[in-house]
Design a protein around this motif. Structure first.
Motif, mmCIF file in Angstrom:
data_model
loop_
_atom_site.group_PDB
_atom_site.id
_atom_site.type_symbol
_atom_site.label_atom_id
_atom_site.label_comp_id
_atom_site.label_asym_id
_atom_site.label_seq_id
_atom_site.Cartn_x
_atom_site.Cartn_y
_atom_site.Cartn_z
ATOM 1 N N TRP A 17 42.084 36.866 43.023
ATOM 2 C CA TRP A 17 41.880 37.395 44.244
ATOM 3 C C TRP A 17 42.311 36.495 45.583
ATOM 4 N N ARG A 18 41.895 35.129 45.584
ATOM 5 C CA ARG A 18 42.198 34.276 46.418
ATOM 6 C C ARG A 18 43.800 34.490 46.628
ATOM 7 N N ALA A 20 46.111 36.398 45.793
ATOM 8 C CA ALA A 20 46.712 37.840 46.070
ATOM 9 C C ALA A 20 46.339 37.885 47.735
ATOM 10 N N VAL A 21 45.180 37.635 48.057
ATOM 11 C CA VAL A 21 44.967 37.721 49.563
ATOM 12 C C VAL A 21 45.776 36.952 50.464
ATOM 13 N N ARG A 24 49.519 38.185 50.395
ATOM 14 C CA ARG A 24 49.727 39.381 50.973
ATOM 15 C C ARG A 24 49.693 39.114 52.630
ATOM 16 N N ALA A 43 40.591 32.236 51.373
ATOM 17 C CA ALA A 43 40.562 33.828 51.307
ATOM 18 C C ALA A 43 39.102 34.282 51.756
ATOM 19 N N HIS A 45 36.207 37.085 52.671
ATOM 20 C CA HIS A 45 35.656 38.523 52.265
ATOM 21 C C HIS A 45 35.477 39.108 53.856
ATOM 22 N N HIS A 56 36.390 41.496 44.329
ATOM 23 C CA HIS A 56 37.742 41.064 44.109
ATOM 24 C C HIS A 56 38.700 42.337 44.451
ATOM 25 N N ASP A 57 38.381 42.856 45.663
ATOM 26 C CA ASP A 57 39.226 43.846 46.181
ATOM 27 C C ASP A 57 40.037 43.238 47.185
ATOM 28 N N VAL A 58 41.337 43.505 47.072
ATOM 29 C CA VAL A 58 42.139 42.430 48.002
ATOM 30 C C VAL A 58 41.797 43.287 49.611
ATOM 31 N N ASN A 59 41.601 44.542 49.468
ATOM 32 C CA ASN A 59 41.335 45.217 50.689
ATOM 33 C C ASN A 59 40.212 44.644 51.480
ATOM 34 N N GLY A 61 39.595 41.468 51.598
ATOM 35 C CA GLY A 61 40.107 40.072 51.763
ATOM 36 C C GLY A 61 41.082 39.902 52.895
#
Length: 97
Positions: A17-18, A20-21, A24, A43, A45, A56-59, A61
């Protein structure tokens, strides 16, 4: 390790997750608070997990530099202490007799 001794930030899911954030957001701090270094290595939250934010939702983050992440975390901690009231231990902590 967080204040309760949990190691949720060392799990494979959190590391995925980290990254990916950070990717992005192009490793650029999105908080831009006083003392921002611009280069994000953490990253954050947007809505903290303790308050029901998706872990763990990239949105949920945003990339953050160390300085900005520390400031945001301290502000959230202060707000939580104020909501609990003086002398009230954090949830899940053992109270002394």
């Amino acid at each position: 390790m967080n204040w309760k001794g949990e190691r949720r930030t060392t799990t494979a899911a959190h590391k995925t997750w980290r990254l990916a954030v950070l990717q992005r957001d192009n490793f650029t701090c999105q908080l831009k608070l006083n003392g921002c270094t611009v280069k994000a290595t953490q990253a954050d939250h947007k809505h903290n997990v303790k308050s029901g934010g998706a872990e763990h939702d990239v949105n949920n983050g945003q990339a953050a530099c160390t300085n900005c992440h520390k400031q945001k975390t301290q502000a959230e901690s202060l707000q939580a202490r104020r909501r609990r009231g003086p002398g009230t231990p954090p949830p899940g902590s053992a109270s002394l007799p």
